[in-house]
Design a protein around this motif. Structure first.
Motif, PDB file in Angstrom:
ATOM      1  N   LEU A 134       1.899   0.275 -11.029  1.00 51.09           N
ATOM      2  CA  LEU A 134       2.299   1.636 -11.414  1.00 51.09           C
ATOM      3  C   LEU A 134       2.451   1.751 -12.931  1.00 51.09           C
ATOM      4  O   LEU A 134       2.130   2.784 -13.517  1.00 51.09           O
TER       5      LEU A 134
ATOM      6  N   GLU B 292      -0.991   1.871 -14.442  1.00 47.95           N
ATOM      7  CA  GLU B 292      -1.630   3.178 -14.230  1.00 47.95           C
ATOM      8  C   GLU B 292      -0.952   4.306 -15.002  1.00 47.95           C
ATOM      9  O   GLU B 292      -1.411   5.445 -14.960  1.00 47.95           O
TER      10      GLU B 292
ATOM     11  N   TYR C 102      11.403   3.210 -12.894  1.00 46.08           N
ATOM     12  CA  TYR C 102      11.275   3.251 -11.437  1.00 46.08           C
ATOM     13  C   TYR C 102      11.881   1.955 -10.911  1.00 46.08           C
ATOM     14  O   TYR C 102      11.503   0.865 -11.336  1.00 46.08           O
TER      15      TYR C 102
ATOM     16  N   LYS D 194       1.994   5.577 -14.380  1.00 42.04           N
ATOM     17  CA  LYS D 194       2.891   6.379 -13.541  1.00 42.04           C
ATOM     18  C   LYS D 194       4.363   6.070 -13.807  1.00 42.04           C
ATOM     19  O   LYS D 194       5.236   6.876 -13.510  1.00 42.04           O
ATOM     20  N   CYS D 195       4.608   4.893 -14.361  1.00 48.07           N
ATOM     21  CA  CYS D 195       5.963   4.471 -14.719  1.00 48.07           C
ATOM     22  C   CYS D 195       5.901   3.787 -16.070  1.00 48.07           C
ATOM     23  O   CYS D 195       5.027   2.965 -16.303  1.00 48.07           O
TER      24      CYS D 195
ATOM     25  N   PRO E 208       2.607   2.809  -4.168  1.00 49.07           N
ATOM     26  CA  PRO E 208       2.060   3.897  -4.989  1.00 49.07           C
ATOM     27  C   PRO E 208       2.158   5.261  -4.310  1.00 49.07           C
ATOM     28  O   PRO E 208       2.361   6.276  -4.979  1.00 49.07           O
ATOM     29  N   GLN E 209       2.055   5.283  -2.984  1.00 46.87           N
ATOM     30  CA  GLN E 209       2.192   6.548  -2.263  1.00 46.87           C
ATOM     31  C   GLN E 209       3.614   7.099  -2.404  1.00 46.87           C
ATOM     32  O   GLN E 209       3.813   8.301  -2.586  1.00 46.87           O
TER      33      GLN E 209
ATOM     34  N   ASP F  25       0.812  -1.214   0.000  1.00 43.23           N
ATOM     35  CA  ASP F  25       0.000   0.000   0.000  1.00 43.23           C
ATOM     36  C   ASP F  25       0.847   1.267   0.000  1.00 43.23           C
ATOM     37  O   ASP F  25       0.364   2.347  -0.333  1.00 43.23           O
TER      38      ASP F  25
ATOM     39  N   CYS G 112       5.758   6.470  -4.850  1.00 43.87           N
ATOM     40  CA  CYS G 112       5.940   6.926  -6.229  1.00 43.87           C
ATOM     41  C   CYS G 112       5.283   8.292  -6.418  1.00 43.87           C
ATOM     42  O   CYS G 112       5.906   9.214  -6.967  1.00 43.87           O
ATOM     43  N   ASP G 113       4.046   8.424  -5.964  1.00 45.78           N
ATOM     44  CA  ASP G 113       3.342   9.708  -6.077  1.00 45.78           C
ATOM     45  C   ASP G 113       4.093  10.814  -5.350  1.00 45.78           C
ATOM     46  O   ASP G 113       4.180  11.942  -5.840  1.00 45.78           O
TER      47      ASP G 113
ATOM     48  N   ALA H 138       3.173  -4.517  -6.866  1.00 46.52           N
ATOM     49  CA  ALA H 138       2.730  -3.132  -6.675  1.00 46.52           C
ATOM     50  C   ALA H 138       3.410  -2.206  -7.692  1.00 46.52           C
ATOM     51  O   ALA H 138       2.792  -1.245  -8.170  1.00 46.52           O
TER      52      ALA H 138
ATOM     53  N   TYR I 194       5.076  11.191 -14.613  1.00 42.30           N
ATOM     54  CA  TYR I 194       5.486   9.791 -14.722  1.00 42.30           C
ATOM     55  C   TYR I 194       7.004   9.680 -14.658  1.00 42.30           C
ATOM     56  O   TYR I 194       7.726  10.657 -14.887  1.00 42.30           O
TER      57      TYR I 194
END
Length: 177
Positions: free
Chosen positions: A93, A96, A55, A98-99, A37-38, A34, A40-41, A89, A51
């Motif tokens: 990313l 989504e 990563y 993000k990466c 993602p936090q 959990d 990474c954000d 996880a 993005y």
């Protein structure tokens, strides 16, 4: 500071985001599913980015989470998140957006092989210590045979710090090198 520099460079037209290849790393105390993602954000927000191009899991050891603004260091307590759960996880990313790609850092041969066998999203990179005195041919060859990019950290052998800590030679002082 770096995020402000990026924004200024983008605003002034010095460079466009798509012309840069930017890598981020997931810290050891952020392996919890959990938290991934936090974390990474948090990094993307600090850098003012949407993005990462790449990563990486920084190190194949999970420590207990200590907060995004106070990463664990030194006498850290081991966490309980299996590496494959952290990887899953990371795969989310990519899903989504993000990466664009994900990889690892400091993974030895057995761990990278285990990950390759289980990964849904291919491992794109293994950042490892490799230099003239530490060639790691079997690991490098394994990665290359599976289209995993190898990037070197401490490509000059770690210099004086490694010499003082582990009494290793300093490549730049070797007349052959």
């Amino acid at each position: 500071e770096i995020g402000a520099a990026f924004q200024r460079a983008f605003d002034e037209g010095l460079v466009q985001r798509q012309d840069l290849f930017l890598t981020g790393k997931l810290w050891n105390s952020d392996h919890d599913v959990d938290i991934v993602p936090q974390a990474c954000d948090h990094s993307l927000r600090n850098l003012g980015l949407d993005y990462f191009d790449l990563y990486l899991i920084h190190f194949p050891v999970a420590w207990k989470h200590t907060g995004l603004d106070k990463p664990s260091w030194g006498a850290s307590e081991l966490g309980s998140t299996p590496l494959i759960d952290t990887w899953r996880a990371m795969e989310a990313l990519v899903d989504e957006g993000k990466c664009r790609s994900i990889g690892v850092s400091n993974y030895p041969l057995l761990l990278i092989h285990d990950l390759v066998a289980q990964a849904r999203v291919p491992v794109s990179c293994n950042q490892i210590e490799v230099h003239a005195y530490y060639a790691r041919e079997s690991l490098v060859n394994y990665c290359l045979s599976r289209d995993i990019c190898v990037t070197a950290h401490t490509p000059l052998g770690g210099g004086v710090v490694n010499n003082q800590t582990w009494n290793t030679p300093i490549p730049l002082k070797d007349p052959v090198i």
